[in-house]
Design an enzyme around this catalytic site. Sequence first.
Site, short mmCIF file in Angstrom:
data_model
loop_
_atom_site.label_atom_id
_atom_site.label_comp_id
_atom_site.label_asym_id
_atom_site.label_seq_id
_atom_site.Cartn_x
_atom_site.Cartn_y
_atom_site.Cartn_z
N HIS A 35 -20.73 -7.77 -5.17
CA HIS A 35 -21.71 -6.89 -4.55
C HIS A 35 -21.57 -5.44 -5.02
CE1 HIS A 35 -18.15 -6.65 -1.95
NE2 HIS A 35 -18.59 -5.48 -1.54
N ARG B 9 2.06 -20.11 -4.00
CA ARG B 9 1.80 -21.06 -2.94
C ARG B 9 1.80 -22.50 -3.46
NH1 ARG B 9 -2.66 -18.23 -4.41
NH2 ARG B 9 -4.41 -19.46 -5.25
N HIS C 141 0.95 -5.81 -17.75
CA HIS C 141 0.45 -6.99 -18.45
C HIS C 141 1.48 -7.56 -19.43
CE1 HIS C 141 -3.69 -7.61 -17.08
NE2 HIS C 141 -3.66 -6.32 -16.81
N HIS D 182 0.86 -1.19 0.00
CA HIS D 182 0.00 0.00 0.00
C HIS D 182 0.90 1.25 0.00
CE1 HIS D 182 -3.74 -2.15 0.66
NE2 HIS D 182 -3.18 -2.83 1.64
N HIS E 35 -0.59 -6.63 -5.24
CA HIS E 35 -0.69 -7.86 -4.47
C HIS E 35 -0.03 -8.99 -5.27
CE1 HIS E 35 -2.93 -11.75 -4.39
NE2 HIS E 35 -2.62 -11.69 -3.11
#
Length: 307
Positions: free
Chosen positions: A178, A113, A148, A99, A109
């Site tokens: 939402h 993993r 990109h 941030h 971000h």
Amino acid sequence: MKDTPDIQSVKDYLLNLQDQICTRLARVDGGDGFAQDDWERAQGGGGRSRVLEQGAIFEKAGVNFSHVHGHQLPGSATAARPELAGRSFEALGVSLVIHPRNPYIPTSHANVRFFIAEKPGEDPVWWFGGGYDLTPYYGFEEDAVHWHRTAKAACEPFGAEVYPRYKQWCDEYFFLKHRNEPRGIGGLFFDDLNAWGFERSFAFLRAVGDSYLDAYLPIVEKRKDTQYGERERDFQLYRRGRYVEFNLVYDRGTLFGLQSGGRTESILMSLPPLVKWRYDWQPEPGSAEAALYEKFLQPRDWLETSL
């Protein structure tokens, strides 16, 4: 030779990746660097969290390594993958969120993993996942194209279809249903990767992890000295609210960590230090703020953009 998972090699790579990312981010920031917090998980495993707060460039940057294991998975995991029920598991990863202080530098971000679930007498179930995405407040087409292009270059050795597939998956995943809007301009997202076998899948994970700073730091360097005032800062804090909403409502890593008894401080270190919400706020027509919604928070093939 059997293409068996090598957990130690994955762990060594992830720890080194965390070191490299923290070193380079601290160099760019020029401040005191990252504070380190080593922790253990009561149910098995632990991690190494590193957080930079109130830096010159980065208001908050968290780079977390974790390696957790247990005898059974949380219900959220086995509901989606019933074949994992009754298996022990190990999950390793590096996850980071940056941030910046300057609203003209995007938030970013990244996550890489590895997961493996085992049961005596049966073959292990394993996969790789990860990616990275960019969340601008004030968009610049050249930054989006660079981001990109770097992502595409990381994917190219693995097939021409890889970047379009994982770019689309990223667009679909980092979407706030939402709000009916994407979180940012996307990037790459992949999960459940094992069809290539361990060695090739691991190579792809490394390609993604190693390309993250090449995608992000040139944008930071280009925008870090841009002048801004209260208006830009206010809009940045408002838009950070979307980041919080996504992480707490939809993010798989956050939900898995919380439901599996993970370390809350490390899981929620991705959240920004300051954020605002307003009731039914709308940008002024024709403004730079409106341009974010009209030009950047829209499905788009950034590689077709003419600069």
